[in-house]
Design an enzyme around this catalytic site. Structure first.
Site, PDB file in Angstrom:
ATOM      1  N   HIS A 282       0.819  -1.218   0.000  1.00 63.44           N
ATOM      2  CA  HIS A 282       0.000   0.000   0.000  1.00 63.44           C
ATOM      3  C   HIS A 282       0.854   1.270   0.000  1.00 63.44           C
ATOM      4  O   HIS A 282       0.398   2.317  -0.460  1.00 63.44           O
ATOM      5  CB  HIS A 282      -1.012  -0.045   1.157  1.00 63.44           C
ATOM      6  CG  HIS A 282      -1.993  -1.176   1.008  1.00 63.44           C
ATOM      7  ND1 HIS A 282      -2.519  -1.877   2.045  1.00 63.44           N
ATOM      8  CD2 HIS A 282      -2.526  -1.731  -0.129  1.00 63.44           C
ATOM      9  CE1 HIS A 282      -3.336  -2.822   1.582  1.00 63.44           C
ATOM     10  NE2 HIS A 282      -3.348  -2.753   0.264  1.00 63.44           N
TER      11      HIS A 282
ATOM     12  N   HIS B 162      -7.350  -8.111  -8.076  1.00 63.37           N
ATOM     13  CA  HIS B 162      -7.714  -8.940  -6.925  1.00 63.37           C
ATOM     14  C   HIS B 162      -8.031  -7.986  -5.775  1.00 63.37           C
ATOM     15  O   HIS B 162      -7.182  -7.730  -4.913  1.00 63.37           O
ATOM     16  CB  HIS B 162      -6.562  -9.870  -6.549  1.00 63.37           C
ATOM     17  CG  HIS B 162      -6.193 -10.872  -7.600  1.00 63.37           C
ATOM     18  ND1 HIS B 162      -5.585 -10.529  -8.792  1.00 63.37           N
ATOM     19  CD2 HIS B 162      -6.354 -12.217  -7.635  1.00 63.37           C
ATOM     20  CE1 HIS B 162      -5.394 -11.629  -9.506  1.00 63.37           C
ATOM     21  NE2 HIS B 162      -5.849 -12.661  -8.830  1.00 63.37           N
TER      22      HIS B 162
ATOM     23  N   SER C  43      -6.785  -2.153  -0.815  1.00 61.82           N
ATOM     24  CA  SER C  43      -6.313  -1.392  -1.987  1.00 61.82           C
ATOM     25  C   SER C  43      -7.440  -0.628  -2.716  1.00 61.82           C
ATOM     26  O   SER C  43      -7.219   0.519  -3.129  1.00 61.82           O
ATOM     27  CB  SER C  43      -5.556  -2.316  -2.953  1.00 61.82           C
ATOM     28  OG  SER C  43      -6.315  -3.464  -3.272  1.00 61.82           O
TER      29      SER C  43
ATOM     30  N   GLU D 197     -12.962  -8.849  -8.571  1.00 58.60           N
ATOM     31  CA  GLU D 197     -12.853  -9.793  -7.434  1.00 58.60           C
ATOM     32  C   GLU D 197     -13.689 -11.013  -7.793  1.00 58.60           C
ATOM     33  O   GLU D 197     -14.800 -10.883  -8.298  1.00 58.60           O
ATOM     34  CB  GLU D 197     -13.331  -9.116  -6.149  1.00 58.60           C
ATOM     35  CG  GLU D 197     -13.544 -10.020  -4.944  1.00 58.60           C
ATOM     36  CD  GLU D 197     -12.293 -10.763  -4.466  1.00 58.60           C
ATOM     37  OE1 GLU D 197     -11.219 -10.161  -4.328  1.00 58.60           O
ATOM     38  OE2 GLU D 197     -12.412 -11.984  -4.234  1.00 58.60           O
TER      39      GLU D 197
ATOM     40  N   ASP E 293     -12.807 -13.179 -12.915  1.00 63.02           N
ATOM     41  CA  ASP E 293     -11.399 -13.540 -12.774  1.00 63.02           C
ATOM     42  C   ASP E 293     -10.532 -12.324 -13.159  1.00 63.02           C
ATOM     43  O   ASP E 293     -10.666 -11.792 -14.265  1.00 63.02           O
ATOM     44  CB  ASP E 293     -11.131 -14.721 -13.719  1.00 63.02           C
ATOM     45  CG  ASP E 293      -9.685 -15.165 -13.665  1.00 63.02           C
ATOM     46  OD1 ASP E 293      -9.429 -16.228 -13.101  1.00 63.02           O
ATOM     47  OD2 ASP E 293      -8.809 -14.437 -14.173  1.00 63.02           O
ATOM     48  N   GLY E 294      -9.667 -11.917 -12.242  1.00 64.60           N
ATOM     49  CA  GLY E 294      -8.885 -10.701 -12.458  1.00 64.60           C
ATOM     50  C   GLY E 294      -7.793 -10.854 -13.508  1.00 64.60           C
ATOM     51  O   GLY E 294      -7.387  -9.870 -14.132  1.00 64.60           O
TER      52      GLY E 294
ATOM     53  N   ASP F 122      -2.617  -8.415  -7.374  1.00 63.43           N
ATOM     54  CA  ASP F 122      -2.332  -8.832  -5.994  1.00 63.43           C
ATOM     55  C   ASP F 122      -2.988 -10.178  -5.697  1.00 63.43           C
ATOM     56  O   ASP F 122      -3.904 -10.274  -4.867  1.00 63.43           O
ATOM     57  CB  ASP F 122      -2.864  -7.725  -5.050  1.00 63.43           C
ATOM     58  CG  ASP F 122      -2.596  -8.031  -3.585  1.00 63.43           C
ATOM     59  OD1 ASP F 122      -1.682  -8.824  -3.305  1.00 63.43           O
ATOM     60  OD2 ASP F 122      -3.317  -7.467  -2.732  1.00 63.43           O
TER      61      ASP F 122
HETATM   62  C1  LIG Z   1      -4.444 -10.648  -1.398  1.00 63.09           C
HETATM   63  S1  LIG Z   1      -6.171 -10.498  -1.524  1.00 63.09           S
HETATM   64  C2  LIG Z   1      -6.400  -8.891  -2.155  1.00 63.09           C
HETATM   65  C3  LIG Z   1      -6.110  -7.771  -1.221  1.00 63.09           C
HETATM   66  C4  LIG Z   1      -6.314  -6.396  -1.780  1.00 63.09           C
HETATM   67  N1  LIG Z   1      -5.690  -6.250  -3.086  1.00 63.09           N
HETATM   68  C5  LIG Z   1      -5.749  -5.351  -0.845  1.00 63.09           C
HETATM   69  O1  LIG Z   1      -4.574  -4.994  -0.974  1.00 63.09           O
HETATM   70  O2  LIG Z   1      -6.489  -4.877   0.016  1.00 63.09           O
HETATM   71  C6  LIG Z   1      -6.515 -11.480  -2.930  1.00 63.09           C
HETATM   72  C7  LIG Z   1      -7.981 -11.489  -3.337  1.00 63.09           C
HETATM   73  O3  LIG Z   1      -8.073 -12.094  -4.627  1.00 63.09           O
HETATM   74  C8  LIG Z   1      -9.266 -12.850  -4.710  1.00 63.09           C
HETATM   75  N2  LIG Z   1      -9.064 -13.788  -5.822  1.00 63.09           N
HETATM   76  C9  LIG Z   1      -8.465 -15.009  -5.821  1.00 63.09           C
HETATM   77  N3  LIG Z   1      -8.356 -15.464  -7.092  1.00 63.09           N
HETATM   78  C10 LIG Z   1      -8.875 -14.513  -7.903  1.00 63.09           C
HETATM   79  C11 LIG Z   1      -8.997 -14.372  -9.302  1.00 63.09           C
HETATM   80  N4  LIG Z   1      -8.573 -15.338 -10.153  1.00 63.09           N
HETATM   81  N5  LIG Z   1      -9.548 -13.242  -9.800  1.00 63.09           N
HETATM   82  C12 LIG Z   1      -9.989 -12.254  -8.965  1.00 63.09           C
HETATM   83  N6  LIG Z   1      -9.894 -12.332  -7.623  1.00 63.09           N
HETATM   84  C13 LIG Z   1      -9.342 -13.437  -7.101  1.00 63.09           C
HETATM   85  C14 LIG Z   1      -9.418 -13.433  -3.346  1.00 63.09           C
HETATM   86  O4  LIG Z   1     -10.785 -13.753  -3.089  1.00 63.09           O
HETATM   87  C15 LIG Z   1      -8.901 -12.279  -2.442  1.00 63.09           C
HETATM   88  O5  LIG Z   1      -9.979 -11.467  -2.037  1.00 63.09           O
END
Ligand SMILES: C[S@@+](CC[C@H](N)C(=O)[O-])C[C@H]1O[C@@H](n2cnc3c(N)ncnc32)[C@H](O)[C@@H]1O
Length: 283
Positions: free
Chosen positions: A19, A42, A101, A119, A144-145, A165
């Site tokens: 961050h 993500h 984030s 997400e 899917d991100g 992320d």
């Molecule tokens: C590390 S956390 C994100 C934290 C956030 N970026 C932050 O800094 O506050 C990862 C997130 O990615 C999501 N996730 C997992 N696989 C994913 C995908 N293929 N596409 C999108 N989101 C996904 C998870 O549910 C989780 O909420």
């Protein structure tokens, strides 16, 4: 089936590094009036209750943000980051909430800028939707991100940055990161991408392989790592890293100026260390 929930880790040393890089990048983009786009592949749920059951399971934030928060006047370089924390906490109250984030971006972006948030987890996207509310600058995608980033780039406006992320819950995430960045950079060569990754114990670590593959793309990349303790022989996370593709001018200097002190403050053992390295750049 996704089981990772970021609430367990909110505000830990890895979030702090991520961050800080995020706020530095946004502040640099705001140096010009021209609008820009922020993409988050993500996103997580947007804001985390540090008094909640999940965050308190291991209270990781106590060795992360809490260490800086108690001496925040000593960190003028991090004012913008701390302002975001102040916005989600009551004045003079203890640190009860930690912004994720998307919330940090939502606070720092201006009226002319855009946020694209992705997400995949059903519950996390619902909490995020409620948290963000009706923000006319924001598009929320339950998808899917990795695919989303490729599909949604180049964004309008073209100027901007994407945060990748992943939770690295699945081994394939490392391969998907490489493929996604390769494809995205072809479609959006002027884009800035900031990738987060964990530094894990010897049996689990895949960061060296991933960095080698990404270096082959030939795109200017700034890699910074912060390890708060020695690497274990097995699995645990001892630190994290960020790779910034097409890093803006001065980002390296700004990070270099705080990393030694940050490392000292977040250290859990004398083996704590940091690094920063610019590759594929003539500058
Ligand atoms: C590390 S956390 C994100 C934290 C956030 N970026 C932050 O800094 O506050 C990862 C997130 O990615 C999501 N996730 C997992 N696989 C994913 C995908 N293929 N596409 C999108 N989101 C996904 C998870 O549910 C989780 O909420």
């Amino acid at each position: 089936m996704l089981s990772y929930r970021h609430a367990f880790h909110a505000g830990n040393h890895a979030d702090v590094l991520k961050h800080i890089v995020q706020t530095f990048l946004i502040e640099q983009l705001k140096q010009k009036d021209k609008p820009f786009c922020y993409l988050d592949t993500h996103s997580g749920s947007g804001c985390y209750d540090l008094t909640g059951e999940w965050a308190n399971k291991k209270s990781e934030y106590l060795d992360g943000i809490a260490r800086l928060w108690e001496e925040k006047d000593a960190w003028p370089e991090l004012q913008s980051y701390f302002n975001c924390l102040e916005q989600v906490n009551a004045p003079d109250a203890p640190l009860n909430f930690y912004p994720g984030s998307p919330e940090i971006a939502r606070q720092l972006l201006r009226d002319q800028d855009r946020l694209i948030l992705m997400e995949l987890h059903n519950n996390e996207i619902e909490i995020l939707r409620q948290h963000i509310g009706k923000d006319p600058r924001t598009a929320l995608h339950h998808r899917d991100g990795f695919e989303g980033l490729v599909g949604l780039t180049p964004p309008t406006p073209r100027r901007g940055f994407a945060l990748i992320d992943p939770s690295y819950e699945l081994k394939e995430d490392y391969q998907r990161v490489i493929k996604t960045i390769t494809k995205t950079m072809k479609r959006w060569p002027v884009g800035i991408i900031a990738l987060w990754y964990p530094l894990l114990g010897k049996e689990a670590d895949r960061s060296h392989y991933m960095k080698k593959e990404l270096e082959k793309l030939g795109i200017p990349m700034l890699t910074t790592e912060l390890a708060v303790q020695a690497q274990s022989m097995t699995w645990g996370m001892h630190g994290s890293g960020m790779i910034i593709f097409n890093p803006p001018w001065l980002l390296k200097d700004k990070l270099e100026a705080i990393l030694p002190r940050l490392c000292e403050r977040l250290a859990l053992s004398p083996q704590a260390n940091w690094s920063i390295n610019l590759q594929n750049s003539e500058g």
